[in-house]
Scaffold this active site. Structure first.
Site, mmCIF file in Angstrom:
data_model
loop_
_atom_site.group_PDB
_atom_site.id
_atom_site.type_symbol
_atom_site.label_atom_id
_atom_site.label_comp_id
_atom_site.label_asym_id
_atom_site.label_seq_id
_atom_site.Cartn_x
_atom_site.Cartn_y
_atom_site.Cartn_z
ATOM 1 N N ARG A 117 -10.303 -11.250 1.113
ATOM 2 C CA ARG A 117 -11.950 -11.516 1.039
ATOM 3 C C ARG A 117 -12.272 -11.485 -0.320
ATOM 4 O O ARG A 117 -13.452 -11.855 -0.532
ATOM 5 C CB ARG A 117 -12.300 -10.259 2.273
ATOM 6 C CG ARG A 117 -12.099 -10.759 3.483
ATOM 7 C CD ARG A 117 -12.463 -9.482 4.214
ATOM 8 N NE ARG A 117 -11.468 -8.730 4.589
ATOM 9 C CZ ARG A 117 -11.330 -7.418 4.827
ATOM 10 N NH1 ARG A 117 -12.569 -6.727 5.020
ATOM 11 N NH2 ARG A 117 -10.365 -6.720 5.521
ATOM 12 N N GLU A 137 -6.659 1.874 3.790
ATOM 13 C CA GLU A 137 -7.338 2.654 4.584
ATOM 14 C C GLU A 137 -6.382 2.656 5.929
ATOM 15 O O GLU A 137 -6.282 3.552 6.756
ATOM 16 C CB GLU A 137 -8.694 2.321 5.099
ATOM 17 C CG GLU A 137 -9.380 3.275 6.044
ATOM 18 C CD GLU A 137 -10.972 2.934 6.344
ATOM 19 O OE1 GLU A 137 -11.373 1.839 5.897
ATOM 20 O OE2 GLU A 137 -11.451 3.933 7.001
HETATM 21 O O1 LIG Z 1 -9.654 0.218 -1.068
HETATM 22 P P1 LIG Z 1 -8.662 -0.363 -0.208
HETATM 23 O O2 LIG Z 1 -8.264 1.053 0.876
HETATM 24 O O3 LIG Z 1 -7.426 -0.795 -0.775
HETATM 25 O O4 LIG Z 1 -9.240 -1.069 0.960
HETATM 26 C C1 LIG Z 1 -9.862 -2.330 0.515
HETATM 27 C C2 LIG Z 1 -8.901 -3.516 0.808
HETATM 28 O O5 LIG Z 1 -8.890 -3.777 2.404
HETATM 29 C C3 LIG Z 1 -9.285 -4.866 2.872
HETATM 30 O O6 LIG Z 1 -8.334 -5.814 2.688
HETATM 31 P P2 LIG Z 1 -7.238 -6.146 3.561
HETATM 32 O O7 LIG Z 1 -5.930 -5.397 3.160
HETATM 33 O O8 LIG Z 1 -7.682 -5.842 5.085
HETATM 34 O O9 LIG Z 1 -6.932 -7.813 3.552
HETATM 35 P P3 LIG Z 1 -7.802 -8.900 3.902
HETATM 36 O O10 LIG Z 1 -8.729 -8.933 2.656
HETATM 37 O O11 LIG Z 1 -6.411 -10.242 3.869
HETATM 38 O O12 LIG Z 1 -8.399 -9.004 5.187
HETATM 39 C C4 LIG Z 1 -10.488 -5.233 1.787
HETATM 40 O O13 LIG Z 1 -10.846 -6.722 1.861
HETATM 41 C C5 LIG Z 1 -9.942 -4.793 0.521
HETATM 42 O O14 LIG Z 1 -9.070 -5.678 -0.064
HETATM 43 N N1 LIG Z 2 -13.340 0.103 6.964
HETATM 44 C C1 LIG Z 2 -13.005 -0.829 6.340
HETATM 45 N N2 LIG Z 2 -13.862 -2.550 6.691
HETATM 46 C C2 LIG Z 2 -13.427 -3.499 6.082
HETATM 47 N N3 LIG Z 2 -12.425 -3.632 5.336
HETATM 48 C C3 LIG Z 2 -11.691 -2.612 5.146
HETATM 49 N N4 LIG Z 2 -10.639 -2.339 4.186
HETATM 50 C C4 LIG Z 2 -10.353 -1.015 3.886
HETATM 51 N N5 LIG Z 2 -11.129 -0.434 5.028
HETATM 52 C C5 LIG Z 2 -11.954 -1.020 5.521
#
Ligand SMILES: O=P(O)(O)OC[C@H]1O[C@H](OP(=O)(O)OP(=O)(O)O)[C@H](O)[C@@H]1O
Ligand SMILES: Nc1ncnc2[nH]cnc12
Length: 182
Positions: free
Chosen positions: A63, A100
């Site tokens: 994202r 998370e």
């Molecule tokens: O601060 P953090 O605990 O690292 O969490 C934040 C990350 O988690 C989510 O990505 P995700 O790993 O879900 O991947 P995506 O963007 O591919 O959905 C979000 O887009 C951040 O990259």
């Molecule tokens: N609560 C949350 N919502 C969307 N993206 C996340 N990545 C980590 N935690 C998240």
């Protein structure tokens, strides 16, 4: 343009218990379906960074790519992609991290930054900070430095933005949610 925190927040959908029980997922897809809101988000970042002294933009898989690539285009900066494991074809550097709701490896092409480069990193959201901290380690392993870590959303109760600041990385977010906020 003045950033309207309230109307942006209404376009971020809370989805309880996704991807696992207890997590309130902050879904940005409604925001991206509003051209006006997307423009407001991008223009807010542009306004903040148009005069800033950094050399590269880093974007987090997946994202973070949505924002980082538009800002890189607008500010005419080279874009470095930080990808989940196994997606980059050439030689990579790799760092393990936790988020998370899971754990993973983040990778970057080993030749994408040099000593003296300064990186502005983008993601959609900062939770535990695991993703951006892994990216920061990769940046520093290449001899480059961190200019700032920027996101649309911060979840300050999960401590990520504080963790980043504790290792010398300034953070910026357009809005923040409490964990139980609806
Ligand atoms: O601060 P953090 O605990 O690292 O969490 C934040 C990350 O988690 C989510 O990505 P995700 O790993 O879900 O991947 P995506 O963007 O591919 O959905 C979000 O887009 C951040 O990259
Ligand atoms: N609560 C949350 N919502 C969307 N993206 C996340 N990545 C980590 N935690 C998240």
């Amino acid at each position: 343009m003045i950033f309207d925190d309230f109307s942006i927040k209404t376009l971020i959908r809370p989805v309880p218990d996704f991807p696992k029980p207890g997590v309130v997922f902050r879904d940005i897809t409604p925001l991206f379906q509003s051209p006006r809101a997307l423009r407001l988000v991008i223009d807010s970042f542009i306004q903040r960074y148009v005069e800033a002294d950094f050399s590269h933009i880093g974007a987090m898989d997946a994202r973070g790519f949505l924002i980082g690539s538009i800002v890189a285009y607008e500010l005419n900066k080279p874009l470095v992609l930080f990808r989940k494991q196994g997606k980059l074809p050439a030689e990579v550097l790799s760092e393990g991290y936790q988020t998370e709701y899971g754990e993973a490896f983040l990778e970057v092409h080993a030749d994408s930054l040099c000593e003296g480069d300064s990186v502005l990193m983008f993601d959609d959201l900062i939770a535990t900070g695991g993703t951006l901290l892994a990216a920061a380690k990769l940046v520093r392993r290449m001899g480059a430095s961190l200019f700032e870590a920027a996101a649309i959303i911060d979840l300050p109760e999960l401590g990520g933005s504080q963790r980043l600041q504790d290792v010398g990385i300034p953070t910026f977010s357009l809005t923040a949610f409490a964990l139980d906020e609806r």
